[in-house]
Motif scaffolding. Structure first.
Motif, PDB file in Angstrom:
ATOM      1  N   GLU A  78       0.831  -1.211   0.000  1.00  0.00           N
ATOM      2  CA  GLU A  78       0.000   0.000   0.000  1.00  0.00           C
ATOM      3  C   GLU A  78       0.866   1.262   0.000  1.00  0.00           C
ATOM      4  O   GLU A  78       0.712   2.121   0.870  1.00  0.00           O
ATOM      5  CB  GLU A  78      -0.909   0.013   1.238  1.00  0.00           C
ATOM      6  N   THR A 101      -1.278   4.608  -0.106  1.00  0.00           N
ATOM      7  CA  THR A 101      -2.506   4.766   0.669  1.00  0.00           C
ATOM      8  C   THR A 101      -2.483   5.986   1.578  1.00  0.00           C
ATOM      9  O   THR A 101      -3.487   6.660   1.762  1.00  0.00           O
ATOM     10  CB  THR A 101      -2.749   3.501   1.506  1.00  0.00           C
ATOM     11  N   THR A 119      -2.399  -3.584  -2.577  1.00  0.00           N
ATOM     12  CA  THR A 119      -3.255  -2.406  -2.506  1.00  0.00           C
ATOM     13  C   THR A 119      -4.706  -2.820  -2.271  1.00  0.00           C
ATOM     14  O   THR A 119      -5.076  -3.977  -2.446  1.00  0.00           O
ATOM     15  CB  THR A 119      -3.151  -1.589  -3.815  1.00  0.00           C
TER      16      THR A 119
END
Lengths: 343, 334
Positions: free
Chosen positions: A184, A187, A216
Motif C-alpha cells: 500500500e 494509501t 493495494t
C-alpha cells in the motif's frame, strides 16, 4: 499459470497467528508467481491477508504469535522458508526490498536520511562509506528529491509525506533488488502525490528491470501499474488473472462487488453499491466459501464446501462454484432473500 | 536555544526563593537550640543567652531570614555555628566527595541498568528477563541501610577485602587539586592512592546505585518493548540490517528519552547527598554534612547547603533537557 521462468513462486502458503482467543488464519492457501520485470497486484480489503503474504515472503512475520505453517516461497528456485535467519538477512534489502504503507512511521525519526540509506548500502555492498554516500545521493536524485545534496542530511520529519515515500523507495532500490514488494505505498498519500509515486514506480521498474508485487486495496492502482492481479479474500485468493481480463471480464462475485463500489465520474450520481456485511472473523471461518455470507449469488453448495481455485480460461483462475460447471446450475437463494428485503 | 537556556536559568530565582523560605521555616520549626548543642548540657543559662545573642538567634525570624538572604546575595554562604568554618570552603571539600560517589554510582547504574533492560526487552519472557526484572524489583525495594550494612559485614568483616568506611585509608597521602580523589591521584601519578580511593568507592557506589539501576533497567525494558513494535523497526528488519544494529542504533536511540529523564532525576537526587549511604559508610560528602548539621541545629549550614543542592538539581535537569535534542532531533526549544 506457474512456470520455470518465475522469479518468485509462492505455493500453498499458510500463515497462521496463534492467539489466546484462537488461531487466526491470516493467509490460508495462497499460490501465485511473479516473473522477472512484471508487476503483480494483490488486492483485497483490510484483513484479507495481503500484507501478511508479503511479510511471509520476507520472513518478517512477528513470531510469536505468527507462524508459517505450510507452503513454499521459491525465490530464484530457492525455498526462502528453509533459509537461516542470517541467509534471510542477506536477501532482505538486497534481493527483495520492501516499501511500506506509512512513510510517516516507517522511517526512523531520530536518524538522518543519510544514515538510514548508507547503512543499508554498507550492509549489502562492499563499498567504502564515501562510495555508499555517493550512491545514496545518486538514488535520491533518481527518485526525484530536489536538492538531494543538502536534503540527505535532514531527518525524516523535515520531509513531506510524498518526499518521505520517495526516500523509502530510494532505500528499497539502493541495492538493485530483483523484486520490490510495495505494501500500500500510496494509501497514506494525497491523490496528486499518489499519481507521482505510481509514476515513479513505473519509471524505476523500467530503468532497473525489477519485478514488483504491489499490494493495494485500490483497483485504480491496479489498473494503473499491474500486469497481473490476484484478488484476495479472507486469506485466500478469489481470482487470479491478467489485469485487463479482470477489468473486462471479472468473474468472482467479490471482484464484481469491489468494482461496483468504485465511484464513476461518467455515470449519473447514484448510491454506491457497497458489498453488504463484514469480512469474516478469521478465527472462525464458515465451513463453506468464506464469502458466501456476503454473496448475492450464494447457493447451497457454497455453504457446504469451500470451492477451489479453478482455471476458467487460459490464465484466468476463479475460486467460485458459479464458475464451476458442476455447480453453476444450482439456484441462488440469497437473491430471493435480498430481493424480499428490498420490497 | 540561548533564549531557552536563559529563560530556564531565570526560573531558578523563584525556585531558590521558595526553597530558601521552606528550609528556613523547617529548620526553625523543629525544636532544639544551636547554643545548647554547642555548649552542652552543663552550660549555664547566661552562657547560652550570650551565645544566642552573638549568633543573632534572638532576632525576629524575618530579620534572620533577611540576613541569610542578604549574605547569599553577596555570595557569602555563611559560617558554620559548630566548626566556625566558612560554609563555602567546607562545601568545596564535601561537594567533590559526593559528586565522585554519585558519578561512580550512576556509571554503574546506567551501564548495567541499560544493558539489562535492553537484553530483557529483546529476549522478553526469557529466563534472563524474568531473573533481571525480579532482581530489579528487589533493587527498588531493598532498604539501602540494610544493603550497606550487609555489604560491610560480608566484604569488610567476613572477607576483609574492602574498606568499610571513609574515602581513604588513614595515612594514605594524596595531593588534592580538585578534591576528586580518583582524578587527583591519577593527575599526580599516585597509583597507590588511586587504588585505595577506588576500593573505598565500591561498596557505597553499589549501595547508592542499586535503586537507580533497578529503575533504569525497568524503564529501559518497557521503553524498548514499546519501540520494538514500531514500523521503523520493521523497516530496519526489511533492509536486512544486523540485529545488533537494529537494537542499538534504531531501537535504543528512540527508547532512550524516557530513560534519560530518569537518569537526570536520579542523578540530581543523588547529588543532593545520599544521607543514608554517606552516613553508613562515613563518606565525607554533602549528605552526611547536612545530616550532622541538622543534628547539631547548625542553621546556616542546613540553609546554605540545601540552597546549593537545589541549584545543582535544577542545573542537572536543565542539562538533561538540553541532552534530549541530541537523542530526538524533532525536539525544539522555545
Amino acid at each position: 499459470m506457474q512456470n520455470d521462468s518465475s522469479l518468485l513462486e509462492v505455493r500453498n502458503l499458510h500463515t497462521h497467528f496463534f492467539t489466546k482467543s484462537g488461531v487466526v488464519k491470516a493467509v490460508d492457501g495462497v499460490d501465485f508467481s511473479v516473473k522477472p520485470g512484471e508487476t503483480l497486484g494483490i488486492v483485497g480489503e483490510s484483513g484479507s491477508g495481503k500484507s501478511i503474504t508479503a511479510l511471509s515472503i520476507l520472513g518478517l512475520i512477528p513470531s510469536p504469535p505468527g507462524r508459517i505453517v505450510d507452503g513454499e516461497v521459491l525465490f530464484k528456485g530457492d525455498n526462502l522458508l528453509k533459509k537461516s535467519p542470517k541467509e534471510m538477512r542477506s536477501i532482505r534489502g538486497k534481493e527483495i526490498a520492501m516499501v511500506f504503507q506509512d512513510p510517516m512511521t516507517s522511517l526512523n525519526p531520530v536518524l538522518t536520511v543519510e544514515k538510514q540509506m548508507v547503512e543499508t548500502i554498507l550492509t549489502h555492498e562492499k563499498l567504502t562509506r564515501k562510495q555508499a554516500f555517493a550512491r545514496a545521493l545518486e538514488l535520491l536524485d533518481l527518485v526525484g528529491i530536489p536538492d538531494a545534496k543538502n536534503r540527505i542530511h535532514n531527518y525524516p520529519h523535515e520531509f513531506s509525506g510524498g518526499m518521505r515515500q520517495r526516500v523509502m523507495i530510494a532505500i528499497a532500490l539502493s541495492c538493485n533488488p530483483s523484486l520490490l514488494i510495495a505494501d500500500e505505498p500510496t494509501t497514506a498519500l494525497d491523490v496528486t502525490i499518489q499519481a507521482q509515486i505510481l509514476e515513479l514506480f513505473k519509471k524505476m521498474q523500467k530503468e532497473l528491470d525489477m519485478a514488483i508485487v504491489m499490494i493495494t486495496h485500490d483497483l485504480g492502482v491496479v489498473a494503473e501499474v499491474c500486469d497481473r492481479v490476484m484478488v484476495m479474500y479472507a486469506g485466500k485468493p478469489a481470482e487470479y488473472t491478467e489485469t485487463t481480463k479482470l477489468f473486462d471480464n471479472g468473474k468472482h462475485p467479490y471482484t464484481l462487488g469491489l468494482m461496483h463500489s468504485i465511484p464513476k465520474i461518467t455515470e449519473k450520481r447514484q448510491k454506491l453499491e457497497a458489498i453488504t456485511g463484514m469480512p469474516p472473523d478469521l478465527r472462525s471461518l464458515p465451513i463453506g466459501c468464506s464469502f458466501a455470507p456476503r454473496c448475492k449469488y450464494a447457493m447451497e453448495s457454497c455453504l457446504e464446501s469451500d470451492p477451489l481455485l479453478k482455471n476458467v480460461a487460459d490464465g484466468h483462475a476463479v475460486r467460485c462454484f458459479l464458475h464451476d460447471d458442476a455447480f453453476s446450475k444450482e439456484e441462488s437463494f440469497n437473491e430471493t432473500i435480498i430481493g424480499s428485503e428490498k420490497s | 536555544m540561548l533564549k531557552y537556556i536563559s529563560k530556564r536559568l531565570l526560573m531558578l530565582i523563584p525556585v531558590l526563593i521558595g526553597v530558601s523560605i521552606i528550609t528556613f521555616s523547617l529548620i526553625h520549626l523543629i525544636p532544639g537550640d544551636p547554643a545548647r548543642s554547642m555548649l552542652g548540657e552543663k552550660a549555664t543559662e547566661a552562657q547560652l543567652e550570650s551565645l544566642r545573642q552573638e549568633l543573632g538567634l534572638n532576632d525576629p525570624y524575618i530579620v534572620q531570614y533577611g540576613r541569610f538572604v542578604g549574605d547569599i546575595l553577596q555570595g557569602d554562604l555563611g559560617q558554620s555555628i559548630q566548626s566556625k568554618e566558612s560554609i563555602g570552603y567546607e562545601l568545596l571539600h564535601k561537594l567533590p566527595a559526593t559528586m565522585e560517589l554519585t558519578l561512580f554510582a550512576m556509571l554503574l547504574a546506567v551501564t548495567i541498568g541499560i544493558l539489562a533492560g535492553v537484553i530483557a526487552a529483546v529476549k522478553q519472557y526469557s529466563w534472563f528477563d524474568n531473573i533481571s526484572m525480579t532482581g530489579a524489583l528487589f533493587g527498588v525495594s531493598l532498604p539501602i541501610f540494610w544493603l550497606g550494612l550487609m555489604m560491610i559485614w560480608f566484604f569488610s568483616v567476613k572477607l576483609n577485602i574492602l574498606p568499610p568506611s571513609g574515602r581513604l585509608t588513614p595515612g594514605t597521602e594524596i595531593n588534592t587539586i580538585t578534591n576528586f580523589y580518583l582524578l587527583d591521584s591519577l593527575l599526580t601519578g599516585n597509583f597507590r592512592a588511586f587504588k585505595d580511593a577506588f576500593l573505598h568507592l565500591i561498596m557505597p557506589g553499589i549501595a547508592l546505585g542499586t535503586i537507580p539501576m533497578a529503575i533504569i533497567a525497568r524503564m529501559t525494558r518497557s521503553s524498548m518493548l514499546e519501540v520494538m513494535k514500531q514500523d521503523y523497526i520493521r523497516t530496519a528488519d526489511a533492509k536486512g540490517l544486523k540485529t545488533r544494529l537494529i537494537i542499538f542504533r534504531h531501537a535504543l536511540k528512540n527508547a532512550f528519552l524516557p530513560v534519560l529523564t530518569v537518569i537526570g532525576l536520579q542523578f540530581g537526587l543523588l547529588l543532593g547527598g545520599a544521607v543514608l549511604t554517606e552516613t553508613i559508610f562515613s563518606w565525607p560528602g554533602i549528605g552526611r554534612y547536612v545530616y550532622l548539621a541538622v543534628l547539631g541545629r547548625d542553621y546556616p549550614v542546613v540553609q546554605s547547603t540545601i540552597l546549593v543542592v537545589a541549584t545543582i538539581f535544577v542545573l542537572v535537569n536543565l542539562l538533561t533537557d538540553l541532552l534530549y535534542k541530541y537523542f530526538d532531533p524533532r525536539i525544539r526549544y522555545e
